[in-house]
Write a protein that holds these residues in place. Structure first.
Motif, PDB file in Angstrom:
ATOM      1  N   GLY A 139      43.523  41.922  32.222  1.00 36.80           N
ATOM      2  CA  GLY A 139      42.276  41.627  32.679  1.00 36.80           C
ATOM      3  C   GLY A 139      41.282  42.677  33.326  1.00 36.80           C
ATOM      4  N   LYS A 164      36.921  37.773  36.276  1.00 38.22           N
ATOM      5  CA  LYS A 164      37.334  36.904  37.146  1.00 38.22           C
ATOM      6  C   LYS A 164      36.719  36.052  37.544  1.00 38.22           C
ATOM      7  N   ARG A 195      37.750  31.983  37.250  1.00 41.52           N
ATOM      8  CA  ARG A 195      38.615  31.552  38.326  1.00 41.52           C
ATOM      9  C   ARG A 195      37.557  29.474  38.611  1.00 41.52           C
TER      10      ARG A 195
END
Length: 219
Positions: free
Chosen positions: A131, A203, A207
């Motif tokens: 990540g 991210k 999401r």
């Protein structure tokens, strides 16, 4: 007769010793089969504390958070690029475009070869630090993408320097003075900030995509 009895007593003791030795070297077939056929699906779950105990990463009195170590690695390599390629080659690369090209190549190469591999090595579990990479999968395509990403970071960092200096000139009215010059520490911080911004955007995008899929499945 006494000697024969003594000899007969020694034979059972000898056979017992041989038997115990054979038992010691006896192969546990089931244990070997379990070891050979072990994989992720049939292996028992092991806690992070247990993994750290045998990997040499046991908890200490003061433990540096992994996110702080990752940020420091990214900052340190960016600062090193400034030191070696901007300061070191500044006398040879007078043209700004040449500097941007060389620094962008160096940024992409070091990100792909050194920074990302260092993050993979630091991970206790495989993929734990993915990540923190914009292109986590290691391949020829990710190598080219990291080179492109190096150009993007370099261009944005130089843009930040220009914006800060222009804003300072507007506030002070002094257009002949360079308020913020390029040096390793600030350059490393700017590169880290831009990199974290893109990782945060990645991210956030995934999401939103995941929430959209869940919403679609719920309907």
């Amino acid at each position: 007769m006494a000697k024969n009895n003594k000899k007969d007593d020694q034979q059972p003791q000898k056979s017992m010793r041989e038997k115990s030795t054979l038992d010691y070297y006896k192969l546990d077939v089931k244990a070997v089969d379990d070891l050979v056929n072990a994989d992720v699906s049939n292996s028992p779950k092991v806690s992070k504390e247990e993994i750290a105990k045998y990997s040499g990463r046991s908890a200490k009195r003061f433990r540096i958070p992994s996110w702080l170590k990752i940020c420091f690695i990214k900052f340190w390599f960016s600062a090193a690029i400034c030191f070696f390629f901007i300061w070191g080659l500044g006398g040879y690369l007078q043209n700004l475009l040449d500097q941007l090209f060389v620094v962008g190549i160096a940024m992409g190469l070091i990100t792909d070869i050194l920074v990302n591999n260092a993050l993979r090595f630091m991970a206790v579990k495989k993929g734990e630090n993915d990540g923190w990479m914009l292109f986590a999968k290691k391949s020829y395509l990710s190598f080219l993408l990291n080179i492109t990403y190096g150009f993007v970071i370099t261009f944005l960092v130089y843009t930040i320097y220009n914006a800060v200096n222009l804003a300072a000139m507007q506030l002070t009215g002094d257009r002949d003075h360079l308020f913020v010059s390029v040096e390793p520490i600030l350059f490393g911080l700017f590169c880290l900030g831009v990199d974290l911004m893109f990782i945060g955007m990645k991210k956030l995008f995934f999401r939103i995509l995941e929430d959209a899929k869940k919403t679609a499945q719920g309907k």
